[in-house]
Design a protein around this motif. Structure first.
Motif, PDB file in Angstrom:
ATOM      1  N   SER A  70     -11.093  -3.318  -4.457  1.00 49.29           N
ATOM      2  CA  SER A  70     -10.671  -1.986  -4.001  1.00 49.29           C
ATOM      3  C   SER A  70      -9.702  -2.066  -2.824  1.00 49.29           C
ATOM      4  O   SER A  70      -9.128  -1.059  -2.428  1.00 49.29           O
ATOM      5  CB  SER A  70     -11.891  -1.157  -3.601  1.00 49.29           C
ATOM      6  OG  SER A  70     -12.781  -1.108  -4.674  1.00 49.29           O
ATOM      7  N   TYR A  71      -9.565  -3.257  -2.237  1.00 47.35           N
ATOM      8  CA  TYR A  71      -8.604  -3.414  -1.136  1.00 47.35           C
ATOM      9  C   TYR A  71      -7.191  -3.681  -1.668  1.00 47.35           C
ATOM     10  O   TYR A  71      -6.241  -3.792  -0.895  1.00 47.35           O
ATOM     11  CB  TYR A  71      -9.010  -4.592  -0.239  1.00 47.35           C
ATOM     12  CG  TYR A  71     -10.344  -4.397   0.438  1.00 47.35           C
ATOM     13  CD1 TYR A  71     -10.451  -3.580   1.564  1.00 47.35           C
ATOM     14  CD2 TYR A  71     -11.491  -5.024  -0.032  1.00 47.35           C
ATOM     15  CE1 TYR A  71     -11.676  -3.396   2.188  1.00 47.35           C
ATOM     16  CE2 TYR A  71     -12.715  -4.845   0.582  1.00 47.35           C
ATOM     17  CZ  TYR A  71     -12.800  -4.033   1.694  1.00 47.35           C
ATOM     18  OH  TYR A  71     -14.009  -3.842   2.306  1.00 47.35           O
ATOM     19  N   HIS A  72      -7.067  -3.837  -2.974  1.00 51.95           N
ATOM     20  CA  HIS A  72      -5.752  -4.136  -3.551  1.00 51.95           C
ATOM     21  C   HIS A  72      -4.782  -3.006  -3.195  1.00 51.95           C
ATOM     22  O   HIS A  72      -5.074  -1.836  -3.418  1.00 51.95           O
ATOM     23  CB  HIS A  72      -5.885  -4.270  -5.073  1.00 51.95           C
ATOM     24  CG  HIS A  72      -4.701  -4.939  -5.705  1.00 51.95           C
ATOM     25  ND1 HIS A  72      -3.441  -4.401  -5.653  1.00 51.95           N
ATOM     26  CD2 HIS A  72      -4.589  -6.103  -6.393  1.00 51.95           C
ATOM     27  CE1 HIS A  72      -2.602  -5.201  -6.286  1.00 51.95           C
ATOM     28  NE2 HIS A  72      -3.278  -6.253  -6.742  1.00 51.95           N
ATOM     29  N   PRO A  73      -3.595  -3.350  -2.649  1.00 57.11           N
ATOM     30  CA  PRO A  73      -2.665  -2.286  -2.229  1.00 57.11           C
ATOM     31  C   PRO A  73      -2.254  -1.366  -3.373  1.00 57.11           C
ATOM     32  O   PRO A  73      -1.953  -0.191  -3.132  1.00 57.11           O
ATOM     33  CB  PRO A  73      -1.463  -3.064  -1.672  1.00 57.11           C
ATOM     34  CG  PRO A  73      -1.665  -4.472  -2.034  1.00 57.11           C
ATOM     35  CD  PRO A  73      -3.100  -4.702  -2.325  1.00 57.11           C
ATOM     36  N   ALA A  74      -2.242  -1.874  -4.611  1.00 63.34           N
ATOM     37  CA  ALA A  74      -1.837  -1.005  -5.732  1.00 63.34           C
ATOM     38  C   ALA A  74      -2.819   0.150  -5.883  1.00 63.34           C
ATOM     39  O   ALA A  74      -2.435   1.299  -6.132  1.00 63.34           O
ATOM     40  CB  ALA A  74      -1.780  -1.825  -7.022  1.00 63.34           C
ATOM     41  N   VAL A  75      -4.105  -0.143  -5.701  1.00 68.31           N
ATOM     42  CA  VAL A  75      -5.133   0.898  -5.819  1.00 68.31           C
ATOM     43  C   VAL A  75      -4.968   1.907  -4.674  1.00 68.31           C
ATOM     44  O   VAL A  75      -4.958   3.119  -4.882  1.00 68.31           O
ATOM     45  CB  VAL A  75      -6.544   0.274  -5.777  1.00 68.31           C
ATOM     46  CG1 VAL A  75      -7.626   1.342  -5.805  1.00 68.31           C
ATOM     47  CG2 VAL A  75      -6.738  -0.715  -6.925  1.00 68.31           C
ATOM     48  N   LEU A  76      -4.804   1.378  -3.465  1.00 70.33           N
ATOM     49  CA  LEU A  76      -4.721   2.269  -2.299  1.00 70.33           C
ATOM     50  C   LEU A  76      -3.461   3.121  -2.328  1.00 70.33           C
ATOM     51  O   LEU A  76      -3.478   4.306  -1.994  1.00 70.33           O
ATOM     52  CB  LEU A  76      -4.803   1.440  -1.013  1.00 70.33           C
ATOM     53  CG  LEU A  76      -6.105   0.620  -0.889  1.00 70.33           C
ATOM     54  CD1 LEU A  76      -6.098  -0.248   0.350  1.00 70.33           C
ATOM     55  CD2 LEU A  76      -7.332   1.546  -0.885  1.00 70.33           C
ATOM     56  N   LYS A  77      -2.351   2.531  -2.789  1.00 67.09           N
ATOM     57  CA  LYS A  77      -1.099   3.296  -2.877  1.00 67.09           C
ATOM     58  C   LYS A  77      -1.223   4.402  -3.922  1.00 67.09           C
ATOM     59  O   LYS A  77      -0.714   5.510  -3.747  1.00 67.09           O
ATOM     60  CB  LYS A  77       0.064   2.362  -3.222  1.00 67.09           C
ATOM     61  CG  LYS A  77       0.571   1.565  -2.032  1.00 67.09           C
ATOM     62  CD  LYS A  77       1.848   0.831  -2.409  1.00 67.09           C
ATOM     63  CE  LYS A  77       2.650   0.388  -1.222  1.00 67.09           C
ATOM     64  NZ  LYS A  77       2.029  -0.597  -0.367  1.00 67.09           N
ATOM     65  N   LEU A  78      -1.914   4.093  -5.024  1.00 68.19           N
ATOM     66  CA  LEU A  78      -2.102   5.123  -6.063  1.00 68.19           C
ATOM     67  C   LEU A  78      -2.942   6.282  -5.532  1.00 68.19           C
ATOM     68  O   LEU A  78      -2.654   7.443  -5.801  1.00 68.19           O
ATOM     69  CB  LEU A  78      -2.812   4.532  -7.293  1.00 68.19           C
ATOM     70  CG  LEU A  78      -1.922   3.981  -8.407  1.00 68.19           C
ATOM     71  CD1 LEU A  78      -2.775   3.536  -9.577  1.00 68.19           C
ATOM     72  CD2 LEU A  78      -0.899   5.014  -8.875  1.00 68.19           C
ATOM     73  N   ILE A  79      -3.986   5.944  -4.775  1.00 71.67           N
ATOM     74  CA  ILE A  79      -4.831   7.007  -4.205  1.00 71.67           C
ATOM     75  C   ILE A  79      -3.954   7.917  -3.329  1.00 71.67           C
ATOM     76  O   ILE A  79      -3.990   9.148  -3.447  1.00 71.67           O
ATOM     77  CB  ILE A  79      -5.994   6.412  -3.370  1.00 71.67           C
ATOM     78  CG1 ILE A  79      -6.936   5.628  -4.279  1.00 71.67           C
ATOM     79  CG2 ILE A  79      -6.763   7.518  -2.627  1.00 71.67           C
ATOM     80  CD1 ILE A  79      -8.032   4.860  -3.547  1.00 71.67           C
ATOM     81  N   TYR A  80      -3.156   7.297  -2.486  1.00 75.39           N
ATOM     82  CA  TYR A  80      -2.314   8.090  -1.578  1.00 75.39           C
ATOM     83  C   TYR A  80      -1.306   8.934  -2.367  1.00 75.39           C
ATOM     84  O   TYR A  80      -1.044  10.091  -2.043  1.00 75.39           O
ATOM     85  CB  TYR A  80      -1.610   7.148  -0.592  1.00 75.39           C
ATOM     86  CG  TYR A  80      -0.876   7.888   0.497  1.00 75.39           C
ATOM     87  CD1 TYR A  80      -1.501   8.900   1.230  1.00 75.39           C
ATOM     88  CD2 TYR A  80       0.456   7.591   0.795  1.00 75.39           C
ATOM     89  CE1 TYR A  80      -0.827   9.594   2.228  1.00 75.39           C
ATOM     90  CE2 TYR A  80       1.146   8.277   1.803  1.00 75.39           C
ATOM     91  CZ  TYR A  80       0.489   9.276   2.499  1.00 75.39           C
ATOM     92  OH  TYR A  80       1.157   9.970   3.480  1.00 75.39           O
TER      93      TYR A  80
END
Ligand code: PEP
Ligand code: MG
Length: 589
Positions: free
Chosen positions: A488-498
């Motif tokens: 869940s720390y993967h930047p792709a996941v976090l960028k998608l959330i944002y």
């Protein structure tokens, strides 16, 4: 070997998915592999009782199959129902049953062994025939054999059995429906070889407050019946035959954790505002009306996610409109004052299956016939549920949420079915909330990318990060072999959330997060900093999240979000978020 013989300690590392340190004896469930059927001699005097046990297992199987046939037939799936009729014929086949009883009498061996040997002979016989029709019988016999054996062996665990009361349950795998049958007070902990933090059985265990470790790979083979076990559900560590040194060390750890919990709990009833006076919104994830008590215990007002499939899994069938209505009404009526209840429509499929031929096992279940895809195919089942939810909306503030949305067309189609359900209720003269809000779960990357278009069709979003993570990273959320890649720390996941949060803001709709990271103290400040409107979590996670958010301020979490979104390396993100959390949590030494 002397009495003071101390068995050797060994340690297994899995994925901690429900906290708690407990110690107790293991109860290992038998594996579902037909090769491992036990073989033992039955005393002469107990043979009649053994024959009765066999007959009772046949009867239980007969009832289960007849129930399934009736259920499927009532849905109009006559061809599928015929399959179950064929299964009933196998059960009543005098040859298989008679030969089993004869084998039991002549060899004196146990029922499961004799039944398994007999049915295997028949399977081999039919498999060797030229006739395609007769060959078909192989799968019928195999299926029925499995059902009877499960009933004889008690393989499908049910939480009410005395056999494992106050034990640490060890199993190769537990389905979400099996997990729901356990009672918190009846089992000490759950350990499984398979699964991951966000597999549904893990989520259910967490919601029930049962300490659990999943993804232990071969624990069910390495742990023996009655072994002494120490479980650390937070760190995912399991000690088998723990030494005195380990036990002493864990008693210190337990004391420290209890001190921390006590400090956090003191703030349970303080207002949900940050240090600079900004309100934040915490909501609960529940699986049934009974969970609302827990919601109140942790001072949560609203339900951000009611996983409605819980009712289906507990009953192992498609419940009627009436049965569902009763559950939703009870939930609406027991909600805290002014609270909102978001009911997510049926999300069966993936790792959540019931015994219905409408939901057969698939090669790629998480990419398959799941959630809204199933509902849009079997519209009568979907409409039963929508009518039940609508009727319950006359008893409290309810919102409807569609899972696994992938396109605008799916939302439009689901809303059409909702309109049909409303029309049917109008013609029946039933009351419901005419303006009921409709939301979409954003949990597939495609939906994230077109979030702005989907937002035009709905009143709110909730981000399902459990699925969003698995689909973004192409990592099955339940597969323990690749659990290290489920990140869940993967930047792709976090960028998608944002990206989703921004799309919602642009369209003017609220956007919550209801995946497991919403209840994870490491992620909560980041999500707040990204502008998420509410965090919906397993209620017992709320105290710690509340403490952390109350001890931070808007500027700090926004700065944190900016820094994290600019960071390409997952481990650096993890480190930054962990440091931020630790700077807030109190020392307990
Ligand atoms: C999710 O996918 O994040 C979610 C909340 O739904 P579920 O875990 O039930 O798939
Ligand atoms: Mg999901």
């Amino acid at each position: 070997m002397g009495e003071d013989f101390q068995k050797q300690e060994f340690r297994l590392q899995g994925v901690g998915c429900s906290p708690g340190v407990v110690r107790g004896k293991a109860f290992v469930f038998l594996q579902k592999n037909i090769e491992e059927i036990p073989c033992y001699k039955i005393e002469e005097s107990a043979r009649e009782a053994e024959a009765h046990r066999f007959e009772r297992a046949l009867e239980a199987t007969r009832e289960q199959i007849a129930g399934l046939a009736e259920d499927v037939r009532s849905r109009g799936a006559t061809a599928e129902a015929d399959i179950f009729d064929a299964h009933l014929l196998v059960l009543d086949d005098p040859a298989i049953v008679g030969e089993t009883l004869k084998a039991m009498a002549t060899t004196g061996l146990n029922a499961e062994y004799c039944f398994n040997s007999t049915s295997r002979r028949y399977i081999e016989f039919f498999a060797g025939l030229e006739d395609d029709y007769l060959k078909e019988r192989v799968s019928d016999i195999r299926d029925v054999t499995q059902r009877v054996l499960k009933n004889l062996l008690g393989i499908a665990p049910t939480g009410t059995s005395d056999r494992y009361s106050k034990r640490v349950i060890v199993a190769e795998d537990l389905t979400p429906s099996e997990t729901t049958t356990f009672e918190r007070s009846n089992v000490l902990a759950l350990l499984t070889d398979m699964g991951n933090r966000t597999s549904h059985a893990a989520i259910v265990a967490r919601a029930m407050g049962i300490p659990a470790v999943v993804g232990l790979r071969n624990a069910s083979l390495r742990i023996a019946q009655d072994d002494e076990i120490l479980v650390d559900g937070e760190k995912g560590i399991v000690y088998i035959n723990p030494s005195e040194k380990t036990l002493a060390c864990y008693s210190t750890i337990s004391r420290q954790r209890s001190r921390l919990a006590a400090v956090i709990e003191k703030e349970l009833s303080l207002p949900d505002v940050t240090l600079d006076g900004c309100a934040f919104h915490l909501e609960g994830n529940i699986g049934g009306a009974d969970d609302i008590e827990n919601l109140k215990k942790f001072r949560l007002k609203s339900v951000g996610l009611f996983r409605s499939e819980g009712i289906f899994l507990r009953n192992d069938r498609f419940p009627s409109e009436e049965q569902q209505f009763e559950e939703y009404r009870r939930a609406a009526e027991s909600m805290p004052e002014a609270g909102t209840l978001i009911i997510r429509t049926l999300d069966l499929g993936g790792d959540k299956l019931i015994s219905s031929s409408l939901l057969a096992r698939e090669d790629n279940p998480f990419m398959g016939f799941r959630a809204i895809r199933f509902c849009l195919e079997f519209r009568d089942i979907f409409k039963d549920q929508l009518r039940a939810i609508l009727r319950a909306s006359a008893f409290g503030k309810i919102k409807i949420m569609f899972p696994m949305i992938c396109s605008v067309a799916e939302v439009v189609a689901a809303k059409e079915v909702l309109e049909e359900a409303k029309n049917e209720l109008r013609s029946r003269g039933e009351k419901f909330d005419e303006d009921i809000s409709v939301g979409a779960m954003i949990e597939i990357p495609a939906a994230a990318v077109i979030a702005e278009n989907i937002a035009e069709e709905v009143d709110f979003f909730s981000i399902g990060t459990n699925d969003l993570t698995q689909y973004t990273l192409a990592v099955d959320r339940g597969n323990e072999k690749i659990s290290h890649l489920y990140d869940s720390y993967h930047p792709a996941v976090l960028k998608l959330i944002y990206f989703i949060v921004k799309a919602a803001r642009k369209t003017g709709i609220p956007c919550a997060v209801c995946g497991e990271i919403a209840g994870d103290p490491v992620f909560a400040p980041l999500l707040l900093g990204m502008g998420v409107s509410a965090l919906s979590m397993t209620p017992n996670c709320a105290a710690k999240i509340r403490y952390i958010l109350r001890h931070t301020d808007t500027d700090s979490v926004r700065k944190l979000a900016r820094a994290v979104l600019a960071e390409p390396e997952p481990r650096n993100i993890q480190e930054r978020l962990t440091l931020f959390m630790n700077s807030i949590l109190p020392e307990t030494e």
